[in-house]
Design an enzyme around this catalytic site. Sequence first.
Site, PDB file in Angstrom:
ATOM      1  N   GLU A  77      -9.033   4.907   5.190  1.00  0.00           N
ATOM      2  CA  GLU A  77      -9.918   4.850   3.987  1.00  0.00           C
ATOM      3  C   GLU A  77     -11.485   4.683   4.322  1.00  0.00           C
ATOM      4  OE1 GLU A  77      -8.225   1.679   1.355  1.00  0.00           O
ATOM      5  OE2 GLU A  77      -6.276   2.927   1.166  1.00  0.00           O
TER       6      GLU A  77
ATOM      7  N   GLU B 227       2.063   7.519   1.298  1.00  0.00           N
ATOM      8  CA  GLU B 227       2.357   6.046   0.595  1.00  0.00           C
ATOM      9  C   GLU B 227       2.657   6.738  -0.817  1.00  0.00           C
ATOM     10  OE1 GLU B 227      -0.773   3.712   0.979  1.00  0.00           O
ATOM     11  OE2 GLU B 227      -1.255   4.246   2.733  1.00  0.00           O
TER      12      GLU B 227
END
Length: 355
Positions: free
Chosen positions: A150, A257
């Site tokens: 991220e 995820e």
Amino acid sequence: MKRYISIWVFVFFTVFALNAQSLCGVFAKKYAIGAAVSSWMLKNPAIDSLLRLHFSSLTPDNEMKPEVTEPQEGVFHWKGADEIVAFAQQNHMKVRGHCLVWHQQTPAWFFEDHGKTASKKVLYEHMKEHIFAEVGRYKGKVYAWDVVNEAVADEGANIYRESPWYKIAGKDYIAQAFRYAHEADPHAILFYNDYNVFMPAKRTKIYAMLKELLKEGVPVQGIGIQGHWSFYQPTEKELKETLQLFASLGLQIQITEMDVSAYHWENNERNMKSGEQIEWNDSIANVQAARYAMFFHVFNEFSKVITGVTFWGVTDNTSWLNNFPVRGRKNYPLLFDAQYREKPAFHAVINSQRQ
């Protein structure tokens, strides 16, 4: 006592179920099917059984993150991660490492030097020491790592998130993390991992960053696309365009995820009260099943570049979405319900491969 008897009855019948219904068995010729777990889940006999039957890959959801593995400089806690890796090895599963460099769940000492903000040199020393310790410990046991997590900004013109890493070292910290991870284990497959990758503005930034890293010879080998999706996003078109774009870079793609929320992420839900929630019913279950079916039909179209799909959890009752973005609000994002039973979404995923 009755509760424990019921769990063991479930385990008995699940273990001896026909392998034709095994998720990882059905997709074995396409890509690995994984689950994110905590070490405490392995002690639950029902979850243990589901993992053994349906999954060929495990990801520690929190127990390889820096705040757990090295809360203080040089003080390492490996117990949870060791237990997950040992379970995977005992059951012939792969392990994905998650994650080495992130702006969250990273102790403040990484960015400090005797009470002051660390220099770039000191920051890299901290980074190298941590990566070498963790990747080195699991060398040959963890086949892939989410090296940087991220790092790209959600909004604005700037490509990079204004994280503590970026504020000290600029964008170069990303390349440096990959170089250290590759040096620590030259055989591990190294991924950049992020969410909302299907959104055009963000995926354009991620694409530009990865293209530059590859041009510079940085050993990034894959992109992890976090599948924290919902009943509303992404569309089939958005997902296909995203996969086509990153496939053009020659990178491995993994859905890292995956869960499918019953709620719309954009409806100011951080302000909802925990009681204001969807009540699960057959109609909602069928909507979710259709969404999962669409996602997996697309994955199967791109099975030459997709090498893994990892669900973020195993059963609805242990999903992180029960506490995010609204604490205490029930969500139902996975293939198995709170009683460890297969949901319509499970069968939709199975059937996506058979059609």
